[in-house]
Design an enzyme around this catalytic site. Structure first.
Site, short mmCIF file in Angstrom:
data_model
loop_
_atom_site.label_atom_id
_atom_site.label_comp_id
_atom_site.label_asym_id
_atom_site.label_seq_id
_atom_site.Cartn_x
_atom_site.Cartn_y
_atom_site.Cartn_z
CD GLU A 1 11.04 2.98 3.61
OE1 GLU A 1 11.93 3.10 2.77
OE2 GLU A 1 9.92 3.56 3.50
CD GLU A 2 3.95 1.57 5.76
OE1 GLU A 2 3.13 0.72 6.15
OE2 GLU A 2 3.71 2.43 4.90
CD GLU B 1 6.60 1.91 1.30
OE1 GLU B 1 6.31 2.10 2.49
OE2 GLU B 1 6.87 2.83 0.52
#
Lengths: 286, 286
Positions: free
Chosen positions: A164-165, A161
């Site tokens: 990805e972010e 995460e």
């Protein structure tokens, strides 16, 4: 006139006219329909099958129907099956033959999410503002968060995460805290794991679809945001992070099962290794 | 001949001929079918509805069908709906109008269980043998374990399972460790929380249906069982319990959200309070 050969034939016909089923380990059977079937024929076969399983003393009946066979759902429900769970490609129905309360296992009950606490050497932490969800447009800077997928380790989900972010590479250090909430999505409960990660890169490349803004922010500024003060659990997670910064906090490290003990399934244990229960080379922590 | 009044009539007819739907917070709509309907009529209304929602720029469509309306599942699937999730009394189908990958939330991904470590003043721990499951007939004495229900706090589930299986009253002390496993039930993942409880009563009244035997057993004898040595994670949980007995281990205590901050939903935070982040009267721990 009855002959022994016709009796054999009758029995074999009878055996053909029920659905293919495999025994399970709990005295029940599992039917996995694969080929298209007319719903009237299915209705007849299912009725004969239940009758035979009842005579055999079977208990739970599992009926898995791929979405392509949605035409068979109604017939099963009319015969007393209920919905156990469904995934995009199939529905699993269940039926209990004995006159007792069923002991079939429950469907998945929780969604699982992570929040990532990740700090650089200037005591700045990685924070984001989201394009969607409850904090959209609120101006709140929050830890990167996300959903743990089925089959995904919590520690891996935290790394994914963050990448990805924000584009930041990181490694998992510790599980800091766990929050359980109820009635979150579709009435299910939720487990949120606050994780500490160590950054391995520092240049932010934010994801445009989900993230409105991302930056490194002094920890004190993050913790001083009004919402952090107002929400008790956000407040405690910020306090835990502050204690962690001062080396006054020990969370749970991650110990994946070794190959020898993980033959049955992949698993990972999180626990406090402060007293050195496990030698550090085996674990994912400081 | 077109008149303005007939146009108005046409529009109002058009509006009647779609399904009742409520907007959700993410640009989509939710249809909750309640009354019986012929599947052909449903097919027609659903088609008209999707067409109208498309014109309105709607994104995700949620369609909840109670099990009594199983006759409508096939029509929805034929129009492109897929199964999102199901519970005994209903199925939720989903549809995504835009030409993009859908961003609908995932279904619940994890089952959750507890194991209860509970010791009396003679350093004996509460152990059971089960009537069912993988250790049936193995002679293994194990911690009482059980499933955390939807909507149930982990700390409450531990107390409930101990009571149900052994008749012992207990209070929650600490979360000792968490294990995540994959592909457990129906391909879902599982979270197992090893919890320490303190006994408040000592006379065992075992439950006959699930439990073959229950007793207080010297901890050393429990930990010396061959299976405890062989299975890496069982072995570590036993080591953690041993360290806990010697006061060499700190797990996570439980902090329920106070009324003021739990308006949205009930929740409980588990964290290491060794350094006294929270004053002891507020928390469920030693």
């Amino acid at each position: 006139m009855k002959s022994s050969s016709s009796s054999v034939e009758e029995i074999s016909l009878q055996q053909v006219d029920i659905l293919n089923a495999a025994d399970d380990a709990f005295g029940g059977v599992v039917v996995e329909m694969k080929e298209p079937m007319n719903s009237d024929l299915f209705d007849t076969l299912l009725r004969a099958s239940i009758s035979q399983w009842r005579e055999q003393g079977k208990k739970g009946i599992w009926l898995k129907l791929p979405i392509e066979l949605a035409n068979l759902v109604e017939a099963a429900v009319k015969q007393g099956f209920w919905y156990h769970h469904a995934e995009p490609t199939y529905i699993m129905l269940a039926y209990w033959i004995p006159e007792t309360v069923h002991t079939l296992p429950a469907n998945a009950s929780h969604t699982v999410g992570i929040g990532a606490f990740i700090m650089n050497s200037k005591r700045e932490i990685l924070v984001v503002q989201e394009n969607n969800g409850r904090f959209k447009g609120s101006g709140l800077w929050k830890l990167p968060t996300g959903t743990v997928d089925v089959g995904e380790d919590i520690c891996e989900a935290a790394i994914r995460e963050v990448k990805e972010e924000t584009g930041i590479n990181a490694e998992f250090m510790e599980l800091l805290a766990v929050r359980q909430s109820h009635k979150v999505s579709f009435g299910k409960s939720d487990l949120f794991f606050a994780c500490m990660l160590r950054p391995l890169s520092f240049d932010i490349q934010k994801q445009d679809s989900e993230i409105a803004a991302a930056k490194w922010m002094p920890f004190e500024e993050y913790a001083a945001q009004p919402y952090m003060q107002k929400n008790e659990h956000f407040n405690y997670i910020a306090k835990i992070c502050a204690a962690k910064i001062e080396n006054d906090y020990t969370g749970f490290c991650a110990l994946p099962a070794t190959a020898a003990s993980s033959r049955r399934r992949k698993s990972c244990l999180y626990f406090n290794n402060q007293e050195g229960l496990v030698v550090p080379s085996n674990i994912s922590s400081e």
